[in-house]
Structures are given as C-alpha cells and as structure tokens.
Design an enzyme around this catalytic site. Structure first.
Site, PDB file in Angstrom:
ATOM      1  N   SER A  20       0.838  -1.216   0.000  1.00 32.38           N
ATOM      2  CA  SER A  20       0.000   0.000   0.000  1.00 32.38           C
ATOM      3  C   SER A  20       0.872   1.266   0.000  1.00 32.38           C
ATOM      4  CB  SER A  20      -0.985   0.009   1.173  1.00 32.38           C
ATOM      5  OG  SER A  20      -0.322   0.242   2.378  1.00 32.38           O
ATOM      6  N   ASN A  21       2.043   1.198   0.604  1.00 33.49           N
ATOM      7  CA  ASN A  21       2.943   2.367   0.557  1.00 33.49           C
ATOM      8  C   ASN A  21       3.503   2.561  -0.850  1.00 33.49           C
ATOM      9  OD1 ASN A  21       3.433   3.850   3.234  1.00 33.49           O
ATOM     10  ND2 ASN A  21       3.377   1.689   3.846  1.00 33.49           N
ATOM     11  N   HIS A 115       8.377   3.386   8.980  1.00 33.23           N
ATOM     12  CA  HIS A 115       8.143   2.523  10.153  1.00 33.23           C
ATOM     13  C   HIS A 115       6.874   2.982  10.881  1.00 33.23           C
ATOM     14  CE1 HIS A 115       9.084  -0.193  13.401  1.00 33.23           C
ATOM     15  NE2 HIS A 115       8.752   0.784  14.237  1.00 33.23           N
TER      16      HIS A 115
HETATM   17  C1  GRF Z   1       3.739  -0.646   6.838  1.00 38.16           C
HETATM   18  O1  GRF Z   1       3.024  -0.559   8.042  1.00 38.16           O
HETATM   19  C2  GRF Z   1       5.132  -0.089   6.998  1.00 38.16           C
HETATM   20  O2  GRF Z   1       5.214   0.965   7.895  1.00 38.16           O
HETATM   21  C3  GRF Z   1       5.879  -1.275   7.555  1.00 38.16           C
HETATM   22  O3  GRF Z   1       5.344  -2.396   6.863  1.00 38.16           O
HETATM   23  C4  GRF Z   1       4.013  -2.089   6.441  1.00 38.16           C
HETATM   24  C5  GRF Z   1       3.978  -2.273   4.959  1.00 38.16           C
HETATM   25  O4  GRF Z   1       2.683  -2.093   4.432  1.00 38.16           O
HETATM   26  N1  GRF Z   1       7.302  -1.142   7.403  1.00 38.16           N
HETATM   27  P1  GRF Z   1       2.464  -2.021   2.869  1.00 38.16           P
HETATM   28  O5  GRF Z   1       3.083  -3.298   2.288  1.00 38.16           O
HETATM   29  O6  GRF Z   1       3.138  -0.800   2.351  1.00 38.16           O
HETATM   30  O7  GRF Z   1       0.980  -1.997   2.681  1.00 38.16           O
END
Ligand code: GRF
Length: 209
Positions: A20-21, A115
């Site tokens: 999702s990021n 994070h």
């Molecule tokens: C997020 O909560 C990020 O902060 C952590 O892992 C998760 C990844 O989520 N490091 P996504 O794969 O980006 O949805």
C-alpha cells in the site's frame, strides 16, 4: 542554446507484501505531487500483491528470494539488481529484511524506510501492537534514513496519531496506514527537491512543505 533536460529522480522500491505504501507513491506521482519515477520494484517474496500493483502501472519488477542464500550473497545480488536501475533513492516500503552494512555503504544516505511508530519508541516488528500493549495514547509513523541498526537511522519526518480507547492492532494499523502514505510521499517530495540536509544523526529540512 539548448536547455539541459532535467534529470528524473529515480526510485527503486523494495517490498515484501501488500504494497500500500508503494501504491501511495505511484498515486502521488500520477497526481503530480511527486516528480520522481519508480524505475523498479523488487520483492524478496514471490507473487505478493505489491508486484501486481507495480505491473498494473507498467513498472519493471523483480523477485529476488533470499531462500537458501547466505545473507552476504543475497545482499550482493540485491545490490547488483538495484544498481542496474541507477536509483537516486531506495525506498524500503514494507521490506521485511534488515539490510546489511555492505548494502548500506554502497547506497550511502540513499535508503529510506517507513516505520509504523514514532521512533525511537517501538522499533522492530509489530510496532502497532507494541504501542497498544504499552498503553501509548499517541503513536504515529517515522520515515528515516537506513543505517546499520534496526530502525535507528536519522529521522526525516514523523506524524502522530491518537490511539483510540477501543483500538485493536487491526484498527490502529488501518488508520495509521493513511498517515504513513502521506508521510512517506511528503518525505520523498522533500528528498527529490533536495530539501533534506543530513547533519550527523539529525536532518535539517530546508523549508517545510
Ligand atoms: C507498513 O506498516 C510499513 O510501515 C511497515 O510495513 C508495512 C507495509 O505495508 N514497514 P504495505 O506493504 O506498504 O501496505
């Protein structure tokens, strides 16, 4: 006189799962919030949703599993793959491996991580659960440069979020994700505009967004 073409800020995103990021970066580029280009996405886990997201947007992808490989060898292979795309920035977006020191020195001050806590509180895995178990009233997220430690590098941006009385890990993580997406894309915007000055373990931001 010919005008020099402006160089694109090239990003490689490392992922392990949902992505999702990664999607937030893609959306920010498509919306014109970011001028960067994602030149490649690498997953250490095969067939994850993050890879589908990238492929849908015609971003080159690579799966590089660490199974059966010594850590040193894995990171040599990963570094070679990343270098192929000549990135200005490497974004760890849910990449569930701790990068080794050789990889960090090769891409000095060019690796960032998102994070899900206000570091230095709650580093490592399950940061949202750690915050809940601790009874924190406020948590948040941190975008930081990656150094040899676990979630210890110089902080670029942080955003806070209230923990609600009836939050569980799922509800808190879901709300926090929205904050993460905004904070990560804001941090990339600062970096692509060369507004982050690293001074020892502190960063100075040339101007706020
Ligand atoms: C997020 O909560 C990020 O902060 C952590 O892992 C998760 C990844 O989520 N490091 P996504 O794969 O980006 O949805």
């Amino acid at each position: 006189m010919t005008l020099k073409a402006k160089q694109t800020f090239r990003i490689v995103v490392l992922v392990s799962g949902r992505g999702s990021n990664l999607q937030a970066i893609i959306d920010a580029i498509n919306a014109g919030k970011l001028k960067s280009q994602i030149v490649g996405v690498i997953s250490n886990v095969p067939k994850v949703f993050a890879l589908e997201r990238a492929e849908k947007h015609k971003i080159p992808t690579l799966t590089l599993s660490s199974k059966g490989l010594a850590n040193k060898v894995y990171f040599e292979e990963l570094a070679a793959a990343v270098q192929m795309w000549q990135p200005n920035l490497i974004v760890l977006a849910g990449f569930m491996k701790i990068v080794n020191s050789d990889f960090i020195s090769l891409f000095k001050n060019r690796i960032i991580n998102i994070h899900p806590s206000l570091l230095p509180s709650f580093p490592g895995l399950h940061a949202q659960k750690q915050a809940l178990d601790y009874g924190a009233k406020i948590t948040g997220c941190t975008v930081h440069f990656v150094d040899e430690g676990c979630d210890t590098g110089p902080i670029i941006l942080q955003r806070a979020l209230d923990v609600l009385p009836d939050d569980d890990e799922e509800s808190l993580s879901q709300r926090l994700l929205q904050v993460e997406h905004l904070t990560l894309t804001d941090a990339i915007s600062l970096l692509e505009n060369n507004k982050v000055i690293l001074q020892g373990r502190k960063t100075l931001l040339r101007e706020s967004l």
